[in-house]
Design a protein around this motif. Structure first.
Motif, PDB file in Angstrom:
ATOM      1  N   ILE A  15      -0.658  -4.062 -10.771  1.00  0.00           N
ATOM      2  CA  ILE A  15      -0.358  -4.763  -9.515  1.00  0.00           C
ATOM      3  C   ILE A  15      -1.307  -5.962  -9.347  1.00  0.00           C
ATOM      4  CG2 ILE A  15      -0.356  -4.513  -6.989  1.00  0.00           C
ATOM      5  CD1 ILE A  15       0.666  -1.557  -7.577  1.00  0.00           C
ATOM      6  N   SER A  16      -2.572  -5.792  -9.732  1.00  0.00           N
ATOM      7  CA  SER A  16      -3.522  -6.918  -9.677  1.00  0.00           C
ATOM      8  C   SER A  16      -2.994  -8.078 -10.507  1.00  0.00           C
ATOM      9  CB  SER A  16      -4.891  -6.495 -10.223  1.00  0.00           C
ATOM     10  OG  SER A  16      -5.446  -5.469  -9.425  1.00  0.00           O
ATOM     11  N   GLU A  17      -2.482  -7.744 -11.683  1.00  0.00           N
ATOM     12  CA  GLU A  17      -1.923  -8.753 -12.582  1.00  0.00           C
ATOM     13  C   GLU A  17      -0.734  -9.478 -11.933  1.00  0.00           C
ATOM     14  OE1 GLU A  17      -1.803  -9.872 -16.941  1.00  0.00           O
ATOM     15  OE2 GLU A  17      -3.293  -8.970 -15.636  1.00  0.00           O
ATOM     16  N   GLN A  18       0.105  -8.704 -11.254  1.00  0.00           N
ATOM     17  CA  GLN A  18       1.267  -9.294 -10.578  1.00  0.00           C
ATOM     18  C   GLN A  18       0.828 -10.275  -9.491  1.00  0.00           C
ATOM     19  OE1 GLN A  18       4.763  -8.275 -11.237  1.00  0.00           O
ATOM     20  NE2 GLN A  18       3.576  -7.691 -13.041  1.00  0.00           N
ATOM     21  N   VAL A  19      -0.252  -9.958  -8.808  1.00  0.00           N
ATOM     22  CA  VAL A  19      -0.740 -10.847  -7.755  1.00  0.00           C
ATOM     23  C   VAL A  19      -1.394 -12.072  -8.397  1.00  0.00           C
ATOM     24  CG1 VAL A  19      -2.320 -11.063  -5.784  1.00  0.00           C
ATOM     25  CG2 VAL A  19      -1.004  -8.956  -6.107  1.00  0.00           C
ATOM     26  N   GLY A  20      -2.152 -11.837  -9.478  1.00  0.00           N
ATOM     27  CA  GLY A  20      -2.715 -12.941 -10.261  1.00  0.00           C
ATOM     28  C   GLY A  20      -3.949 -13.588  -9.640  1.00  0.00           C
ATOM     29  N   ARG A  21      -4.361 -14.726 -10.170  1.00  0.00           N
ATOM     30  CA  ARG A  21      -5.485 -15.546  -9.687  1.00  0.00           C
ATOM     31  C   ARG A  21      -6.768 -14.743  -9.477  1.00  0.00           C
ATOM     32  NH1 ARG A  21      -4.780 -17.002  -4.932  1.00  0.00           N
ATOM     33  NH2 ARG A  21      -2.961 -15.729  -4.483  1.00  0.00           N
ATOM     34  N   GLY A  22      -6.964 -13.710 -10.318  1.00  0.00           N
ATOM     35  CA  GLY A  22      -8.222 -12.971 -10.260  1.00  0.00           C
ATOM     36  C   GLY A  22      -8.362 -12.041  -9.064  1.00  0.00           C
ATOM     37  N   VAL A  23      -7.265 -11.808  -8.366  1.00  0.00           N
ATOM     38  CA  VAL A  23      -7.319 -10.903  -7.208  1.00  0.00           C
ATOM     39  C   VAL A  23      -7.444  -9.457  -7.704  1.00  0.00           C
ATOM     40  CG1 VAL A  23      -6.015  -9.995  -5.233  1.00  0.00           C
ATOM     41  CG2 VAL A  23      -5.976 -12.463  -5.745  1.00  0.00           C
ATOM     42  N   LYS A  24      -8.332  -8.709  -7.090  1.00  0.00           N
ATOM     43  CA  LYS A  24      -8.510  -7.293  -7.448  1.00  0.00           C
ATOM     44  C   LYS A  24      -7.862  -6.415  -6.374  1.00  0.00           C
ATOM     45  CE  LYS A  24     -13.075  -7.359  -8.088  1.00  0.00           C
ATOM     46  NZ  LYS A  24     -13.460  -8.779  -8.201  1.00  0.00           N
ATOM     47  N   VAL A  25      -6.935  -5.573  -6.825  1.00  0.00           N
ATOM     48  CA  VAL A  25      -6.220  -4.716  -5.879  1.00  0.00           C
ATOM     49  C   VAL A  25      -6.598  -3.247  -6.112  1.00  0.00           C
ATOM     50  CG1 VAL A  25      -3.959  -4.056  -4.949  1.00  0.00           C
ATOM     51  CG2 VAL A  25      -4.284  -6.353  -5.933  1.00  0.00           C
ATOM     52  N   PHE A  26      -6.826  -2.560  -5.027  1.00  0.00           N
ATOM     53  CA  PHE A  26      -7.110  -1.120  -5.047  1.00  0.00           C
ATOM     54  C   PHE A  26      -6.133  -0.422  -4.105  1.00  0.00           C
ATOM     55  CE2 PHE A  26     -11.011  -3.336  -5.880  1.00  0.00           C
ATOM     56  CZ  PHE A  26     -11.684  -2.587  -6.843  1.00  0.00           C
ATOM     57  N   VAL A  27      -5.871   0.852  -4.392  1.00  0.00           N
ATOM     58  CA  VAL A  27      -5.133   1.643  -3.403  1.00  0.00           C
ATOM     59  C   VAL A  27      -6.035   2.759  -2.875  1.00  0.00           C
ATOM     60  CG1 VAL A  27      -2.822   1.125  -4.288  1.00  0.00           C
ATOM     61  CG2 VAL A  27      -4.039   3.142  -5.160  1.00  0.00           C
ATOM     62  N   LYS A  28      -5.993   2.945  -1.575  1.00  0.00           N
ATOM     63  CA  LYS A  28      -6.710   4.050  -0.933  1.00  0.00           C
ATOM     64  C   LYS A  28      -5.702   5.191  -0.866  1.00  0.00           C
ATOM     65  CE  LYS A  28     -10.027   6.043   1.527  1.00  0.00           C
ATOM     66  NZ  LYS A  28     -11.095   6.735   0.739  1.00  0.00           N
ATOM     67  N   TYR A  29      -5.877   6.141  -1.768  1.00  0.00           N
ATOM     68  CA  TYR A  29      -4.833   7.159  -1.947  1.00  0.00           C
ATOM     69  C   TYR A  29      -5.051   8.332  -0.991  1.00  0.00           C
ATOM     70  CZ  TYR A  29      -1.459  10.045  -4.532  1.00  0.00           C
ATOM     71  OH  TYR A  29      -0.392  10.826  -4.892  1.00  0.00           O
ATOM     72  N   ASP A  30      -4.631   8.120   0.253  1.00  0.00           N
ATOM     73  CA  ASP A  30      -4.840   9.139   1.274  1.00  0.00           C
ATOM     74  C   ASP A  30      -3.809  10.266   1.206  1.00  0.00           C
ATOM     75  OD1 ASP A  30      -7.175   9.210   2.660  1.00  0.00           O
ATOM     76  OD2 ASP A  30      -6.449   8.171   4.439  1.00  0.00           O
ATOM     77  N   GLY A  31      -2.877  10.143   0.266  1.00  0.00           N
ATOM     78  CA  GLY A  31      -1.969  11.263   0.001  1.00  0.00           C
ATOM     79  C   GLY A  31      -2.676  12.449  -0.625  1.00  0.00           C
ATOM     80  N   LEU A  32      -3.950  12.272  -0.993  1.00  0.00           N
ATOM     81  CA  LEU A  32      -4.712  13.391  -1.574  1.00  0.00           C
ATOM     82  C   LEU A  32      -5.445  14.217  -0.533  1.00  0.00           C
ATOM     83  CD1 LEU A  32      -5.974  11.975  -4.974  1.00  0.00           C
ATOM     84  CD2 LEU A  32      -4.070  13.504  -4.494  1.00  0.00           C
ATOM     85  N   ASN A  33      -5.161  14.007   0.723  1.00  0.00           N
ATOM     86  CA  ASN A  33      -5.728  14.864   1.766  1.00  0.00           C
ATOM     87  C   ASN A  33      -5.086  16.256   1.733  1.00  0.00           C
ATOM     88  OD1 ASN A  33      -7.815  13.602   3.522  1.00  0.00           O
ATOM     89  ND2 ASN A  33      -6.317  11.936   3.532  1.00  0.00           N
ATOM     90  N   PRO A  34      -5.699  17.231   2.418  1.00  0.00           N
ATOM     91  CA  PRO A  34      -5.241  18.633   2.294  1.00  0.00           C
ATOM     92  C   PRO A  34      -3.759  18.875   2.583  1.00  0.00           C
ATOM     93  CG  PRO A  34      -7.350  18.568   3.409  1.00  0.00           C
ATOM     94  CD  PRO A  34      -6.936  17.134   3.214  1.00  0.00           C
ATOM     95  N   THR A  35      -3.167  18.167   3.538  1.00  0.00           N
ATOM     96  CA  THR A  35      -1.727  18.360   3.738  1.00  0.00           C
ATOM     97  C   THR A  35      -0.932  17.194   3.160  1.00  0.00           C
ATOM     98  OG1 THR A  35      -1.316  17.359   5.928  1.00  0.00           O
ATOM     99  CG2 THR A  35      -2.281  19.576   5.917  1.00  0.00           C
ATOM    100  N   GLY A  36      -1.587  16.337   2.407  1.00  0.00           N
ATOM    101  CA  GLY A  36      -0.873  15.297   1.682  1.00  0.00           C
ATOM    102  C   GLY A  36      -0.666  13.990   2.426  1.00  0.00           C
ATOM    103  N   SER A  37      -1.382  13.788   3.536  1.00  0.00           N
ATOM    104  CA  SER A  37      -1.300  12.480   4.196  1.00  0.00           C
ATOM    105  C   SER A  37      -2.585  12.180   4.974  1.00  0.00           C
ATOM    106  CB  SER A  37      -0.101  12.402   5.152  1.00  0.00           C
ATOM    107  OG  SER A  37      -0.428  12.950   6.421  1.00  0.00           O
TER     108      SER A  37
END
Ligand code: F0G
Length: 351
Positions: free
Chosen positions: A39-61
């Motif tokens: 996804i970082s590559e798709q955005v381009g221009r050296g932008v760094k993209v991260f996802v905060k994966y909060d689906g890993l909480n105990p009930t999944g959200s």
């Protein structure tokens, strides 16, 4: 390393709890901030993209962050029952935490518009599930009135303790990056989460844990985009059922966040959402639910506006396992059945 003790213990000094608050926790929080190179590559221009994966909480959200606070405070105040309206995730989370606290959990859902995994959770946790022939907004109106007239505590995001708990996600983002990102992209329904993140960034900024604040970029599904339209939507539609909301409960707060952060609300079509959902799974190995992918869909839509070499965090609010029907429908993939024979399998594999 010491064991994670849940977000109330970890961020106690930032939260409205005292030594006598009974902490109801499933050790929520501490979710990973995952780099997404494709996804970082798709955005381009050296932008760094991260996802905060909060689906890993105990009930999944991400709802668990708010619910540990809301249920702990409800228990402290002597509540024996809680209630919420929900598109599914709040109901699963409220049920889990309420049951752990020994309370009754009433949840009201729009009949036919809650993903299967979420319904399964609410039922097994032992919630008392009431479906209405109506949408989320109508359900919220009814549960608000119930909580005003009967001994039952409302745990939707109009409950201020929900936002207090949810702001800890922003703390974790700053702790992981060493600063606030340039952009925070988040799917928006009732606008509780975007409000809570902003509270968290502002508190950390005040404490000087970050020296800047992000632009808050909220994304709604095109058929359910009241904050983009500037007026409530009477009949919201989207296959991202988690954010199928026409009249956000935190409307004024959402506008204030947008203005203070120089951010924006934008819409993404269901097609954009499903593209991002698939990209996350098939290129990054990350399975979120459709509504969550709205954050990535929004980033890809506005990618040319991101500052070069900037840092972007997209919040993935819910786990993909919540909605197996959407995954199977969208995958454009199918199981291949064969007889248990080596040669037949090898040929099928193209060898
Ligand atoms: N993403 C997911 C997976 C959600 O379940 C929700 C809200 C949102 C985003 C939007 O968050 O409302 O704070 O702007 N779900 C609520 C529920 C409505 O009932 O589970 P928001």
């Amino acid at each position: 390393a010491a064991q994670w003790k849940g977000l109330i213990e970890t961020y106690r000094s930032y939260l409205p709890v005292s030594d006598t608050t009974p902490v109801v926790t499933l050790l929520e929080g501490n979710t990973p901030l995952i780099p997404v190179p494709y996804i970082s590559e798709q955005v381009g221009r050296g932008v760094k993209v991260f996802v905060k994966y909060d689906g890993l909480n105990p009930t999944g959200s991400f709802k668990d962050r708010g619910m540990t606070m809301a249920i702990s405070k409800a228990k402290e105040l002597g509540a024996q029952a809680v209630i919420c309206a929900s598109t599914g995730n709040t109901s699963a989370s409220a049920a889990a935490y309420a049951k752990r606290a020994g309370m009754r959990a009433f949840v009201m859902i729009p009949d036919g518009y809650v993903a299967l995994g979420k319904l399964a959770q609410a039922l097994l946790y032992g919630a008392e599930v009431i479906a209405i022939d109506g949408n989320f907004d109508e359900a919220l109106r009814i549960v608000r009135q119930l909580s005003e007239n009967y001994p039952v505590t409302l745990v939707n995001s109009v409950n201020p303790y929900r936002l207090e708990g949810q702001k800890t996600a922003a703390f974790e983002v700053v702790d992981a990056l060493g600063n606030a990102p340039d952009w925070l992209c988040v799917p928006v329904g009732n606008a509780g989460n975007i409000t809570a993140y902003w509270m968290g960034f502002c508190e950390y900024h005040q404490q000087k844990y970050c020296d800047r604040l992000p632009k808050m970029m909220g994304f709604q599904a095109a058929g359910s985009a009241p904050l983009v339209a500037g007026k409530p939507i009477l009949h919201p539609e989207t296959l991202a059922t988690a954010i199928r909301i026409g009249n956000p409960a935190n409307w004024e707060k959402a506008i204030a966040v947008k203005e203070a952060s120089l951010g924006a609300f934008n819409s993404v079509t269901d097609e954009d959402i499903l593209d991002a959902y698939q990209i996350l799974a098939a290129h990054e190995g990350i399975f979120c639910e459709p509504a969550s992918a709205a954050s990535v869909a929004g980033l890809l839509k506005l990618k040319d506006e991101v500052p070069s070499h900037g840092t972007v965090v997209c919040v993935l609010t819910g786990n993909g396992l919540k909605d197996p029907d959407s995954a199977i429908r969208v995958s454009n993939n199918a199981v291949k059945s064969v007889i248990p024979d080596l040669a037949v399998v090898a040929e099928l594999m193209g060898f």
